[in-house]
Design an enzyme around this catalytic site. Structure first.
Site, PDB file in Angstrom:
ATOM      1  N   ASN A 224       2.285   2.234  14.938  1.00  0.00           N
ATOM      2  CA  ASN A 224       1.297   1.297  14.400  1.00  0.00           C
ATOM      3  C   ASN A 224       1.349   1.125  12.877  1.00  0.00           C
ATOM      4  OD1 ASN A 224       0.315   3.898  14.141  1.00  0.00           O
ATOM      5  ND2 ASN A 224      -1.772   3.418  14.772  1.00  0.00           N
ATOM      6  N   TYR A 225       1.843   2.144  12.167  1.00  0.00           N
ATOM      7  CA  TYR A 225       2.057   2.024  10.725  1.00  0.00           C
ATOM      8  C   TYR A 225       3.422   2.626  10.394  1.00  0.00           C
ATOM      9  CZ  TYR A 225      -2.841   0.715  10.189  1.00  0.00           C
ATOM     10  OH  TYR A 225      -4.046   0.056  10.281  1.00  0.00           O
TER      11      TYR A 225
ATOM     12  N   ARG B  10       0.831  -1.215   0.000  1.00  0.00           N
ATOM     13  CA  ARG B  10       0.000   0.000   0.000  1.00  0.00           C
ATOM     14  C   ARG B  10       0.860   1.257   0.000  1.00  0.00           C
ATOM     15  NH1 ARG B  10      -3.635   1.821   5.240  1.00  0.00           N
ATOM     16  NH2 ARG B  10      -4.083   3.951   4.578  1.00  0.00           N
TER      17      ARG B  10
ATOM     18  N   THR C  77      10.409   4.732  18.025  1.00  0.00           N
ATOM     19  CA  THR C  77      11.448   3.854  18.560  1.00  0.00           C
ATOM     20  C   THR C  77      11.067   2.398  18.323  1.00  0.00           C
ATOM     21  OG1 THR C  77      12.079   5.495  20.211  1.00  0.00           O
ATOM     22  CG2 THR C  77      12.761   3.222  20.617  1.00  0.00           C
TER      23      THR C  77
ATOM     24  N   ARG D  43      -5.332   1.557  16.451  1.00  0.00           N
ATOM     25  CA  ARG D  43      -5.441   2.491  15.333  1.00  0.00           C
ATOM     26  C   ARG D  43      -6.251   3.682  15.794  1.00  0.00           C
ATOM     27  NH1 ARG D  43      -8.927  -0.649  13.414  1.00  0.00           N
ATOM     28  NH2 ARG D  43      -9.554   0.741  11.733  1.00  0.00           N
ATOM     29  N   CYS D  44      -5.838   4.876  15.394  1.00  0.00           N
ATOM     30  CA  CYS D  44      -6.611   6.062  15.786  1.00  0.00           C
ATOM     31  C   CYS D  44      -8.005   6.015  15.173  1.00  0.00           C
ATOM     32  CB  CYS D  44      -5.879   7.347  15.391  1.00  0.00           C
ATOM     33  SG  CYS D  44      -5.614   7.547  13.628  1.00  0.00           S
ATOM     34  N   THR D  45      -8.156   5.344  14.031  1.00  0.00           N
ATOM     35  CA  THR D  45      -9.448   5.271  13.353  1.00  0.00           C
ATOM     36  C   THR D  45     -10.250   4.036  13.736  1.00  0.00           C
ATOM     37  OG1 THR D  45      -8.388   4.213  11.446  1.00  0.00           O
ATOM     38  CG2 THR D  45      -8.714   6.601  11.337  1.00  0.00           C
TER      39      THR D  45
ATOM     40  N   GLU E 235      -1.834  14.495  13.456  1.00  0.00           N
ATOM     41  CA  GLU E 235      -2.830  13.429  13.444  1.00  0.00           C
ATOM     42  C   GLU E 235      -2.771  12.763  14.802  1.00  0.00           C
ATOM     43  OE1 GLU E 235      -3.444   8.989  11.554  1.00  0.00           O
ATOM     44  OE2 GLU E 235      -2.134  10.399  10.517  1.00  0.00           O
TER      45      GLU E 235
ATOM     46  N   ARG F 245      -8.856   4.924   7.757  1.00  0.00           N
ATOM     47  CA  ARG F 245      -8.066   5.900   7.027  1.00  0.00           C
ATOM     48  C   ARG F 245      -8.084   5.516   5.557  1.00  0.00           C
ATOM     49  NH1 ARG F 245      -3.451   8.935   8.742  1.00  0.00           N
ATOM     50  NH2 ARG F 245      -2.329   9.772   6.964  1.00  0.00           N
TER      51      ARG F 245
ATOM     52  N   ASP G  69      12.040  17.121  22.559  1.00  0.00           N
ATOM     53  CA  ASP G  69      11.846  18.577  22.621  1.00  0.00           C
ATOM     54  C   ASP G  69      12.899  19.312  21.790  1.00  0.00           C
ATOM     55  OD1 ASP G  69       9.752  18.085  24.277  1.00  0.00           O
ATOM     56  OD2 ASP G  69      10.636  18.959  26.080  1.00  0.00           O
TER      57      ASP G  69
ATOM     58  N   GLU H 130      -9.549   6.620  25.024  1.00  0.00           N
ATOM     59  CA  GLU H 130      -9.111   5.824  23.882  1.00  0.00           C
ATOM     60  C   GLU H 130      -8.262   4.660  24.386  1.00  0.00           C
ATOM     61  OE1 GLU H 130      -7.077   6.572  19.524  1.00  0.00           O
ATOM     62  OE2 GLU H 130      -6.345   7.749  21.210  1.00  0.00           O
TER      63      GLU H 130
END
Length: 476
Positions: free
Chosen positions: A156-157, A105, A182, A285-287, A252, A439, A217, A379
């Site tokens: 995650n991706y 993808r 990391t 996943r955030c979605t 995001e 997504r 930072d 979440e």
């Protein structure tokens, strides 16, 4: 499996090591899989200097020539899909099929970015469209690169969400400082290697790895950074906004995406989409669908169908292509368990009981979740799904909009007009009709409001976000 080795950083066209390293362990079995560099502030400065030095020449490279590099990178990445996919699966415990699919993808995303970059252009405006006295004025409006883009990717991706930052930045004429996660750094460094082998000039893409507490930072506040593109937690995103000052940012962040199920919905389809949306990659996943808001009349039936479908999910080793795999860390699993315990102690009905072994948590569904439970609002980033029963669509809209997040929502109903009316009232960036939250496709706009993000992604939108307009006015 990949051999244990040390991975260096690409700085000004050379692969360099630091005095200290960070050992990367697999979340599958805690086995050591490699070492990445723990960079110092001085080494960060060297990477920034290399990027700045490369900027002048790279921005002058014709867009069609930049596109050729991206096409080559896509080709090389796809050739290595199995090798990189295996490392990705081992590094972040994603099932092998999904890991290889992510690599493919991403190659497609890079190709499309090259094509879209050629199509993104400026415009010409005539003054007399506003006032007659400006008839002889002509504005030539074009897009220019921001400069040094700091791209920070999540675990995650680690391939897809890295390339979705790097490729649009490069085609727009920017140079990139790339900070992979990391846990996911090895995958990110292999992607860096692909771009280098595709023919990027030295200094155009530089990778930086290290402990967030040491370099985080410092990177964000660095005076040589002109733009920050970050995917990760809302907590870190808010800190970036504070520390970065006046730098433009694209963030995001988190989500609490709801699936709103109305009484006329096709419950079999709704349940299939909800399970896929909630439990893919163990909910990390955030979605991901993170709560179900269902009308009372069909709640019992939906819960029954969800129970059967969740019980059929396979649990175990990513290399066996299990659907539910270990979470990224024991800390992540501890947090999910906290939410489960809070819900059970406050009276939630356990539909599928989520047992735990280390950082592997079985998928859990909880019914009769009330709004005083943490799982209704927080979440989890894990394989748990709360069902909140509502009396009607208005209550569902109200609960959805009370969330601090505003990423996505899904609506399940056979009434398209009703769905559109509800979608108009939901405070989120994207609404899916009779489909899971997700997504993509990657060319669609992707955005969050409230604490879910800042700015708009999606290939063309990302290119536009990481370029700026310049207007030259000519008096004819």
């Amino acid at each position: 499996m990949a051999e244990i080795k040390e991975y260096k950083n690409l700085i000004n066209g050379e692969w360099k090591e630091s005095k200290e390293q960070i050992t990367i362990y697999s979340p599958i079995d805690n086995k050591e899989i490699g070492k990445v560099q723990a960079m110092t502030h001085k080494e960060i400065d060297d990477a920034m200097a290399a990027a700045k030095a490369a900027m002048k020449a790279w921005r002058e490279v014709p867009i069609v020539e930049r596109a050729k590099v991206l096409y080559k990178a896509a080709e090389l990445l796809e050739k290595r899909k199995n090798e990189i996919g295996e490392i990705l699966a081992e590094e972040v415990a994603k099932n092998l099929k999904s890991a290889v699919s992510e690599v493919v993808r991403t190659a497609d995303l890079i190709r499309y970015t090259a094509e879209e970059g050629i199509r993104v252009h400026g415009e010409v405006m005539k003054g007399d469209t506003f006032e007659a006295a400006s008839k002889n004025k002509l504005a030539i409006i074009r897009r220019e690169p921001m400069g040094v883009v700091l791209a920070i990717a999540p675990f995650n991706y680690p391939i897809n969400l890295s390339a979705s930052k790097i490729a649009p930045a490069l085609i727009g004429g920017n140079v990139v400082i790339f900070k992979p996660p990391t846990q996911g750094a090895i995958s990110g460094l292999l992607l860096t290697q692909v771009f280098e082998e595709a023919g990027l000039p030295k200094g155009v893409l530089n990778s930086v790895t290290g402990k967030g507490s040491v370099i985080g930072d410092y990177l964000i506040a660095h005076p040589d950074v002109n733009f920050i593109n970050f995917t990760g937690s809302t907590e870190v995103g808010e800190k970036i906004g504070e520390v970065s000052g006046m730098k433009p940012i694209l963030l995001e962040l988190g989500g609490k995406d709801a699936a709103i199920v109305l009484e006329d919905a096709d419950l079999e389809k709704a349940a299939s989409e909800i399970v896929a949306g909630a439990f893919s990659y163990s909910g990390q996943r955030c979605t991901a669908i993170k709560r179900v808001l269902v009308e009372e009349k069909v709640a019992d039936k939906l819960a029954e169908i969800l129970e059967k479908k969740v019980n059929s999910l396979s649990v175990g080793d990513p290399f066996d292509n299990a659907e539910i795999t270990p979470l990224i860390s024991n800390k992540a699993a501890d947090f999910v368990e906290e939410l489960i315990d809070d819900a059970v102690n406050k009276g939630a009905k356990v539909i599928n009981h989520p047992k735990r072994e280390g950082n592997l948590i079985w998928p859990g569904v909880f019914d009769n979740v009330t709004l005083d439970m943490r799982i209704a609002w927080e979440e989890p980033f894990g394989p748990v799904l709360p069902i909140i029963r509502v009396k009607d669509e208005n209550e569902a809209i109200e609960i959805n909009n009370k969330s601090e997040y505003g990423l996505q929502a899904a609506i399940f109903t056979k009434d398209t007009t009703r769905a559109l009316e509800i979608a108009d009232k939901l405070e989120v960036g994207t609404v899916h009709m009779n489909n899971k939250t997700q997504r993509g496709p990657d060319n669609f706009p992707f955005l969050g409001i409230k604490k879910s993000g800042v700015g708009v992604q999606g290939i063309r939108y990302s290119i536009e976000s990481m370029t700026k307009l310049k207007s030259v006015v000519i008096n004819i």
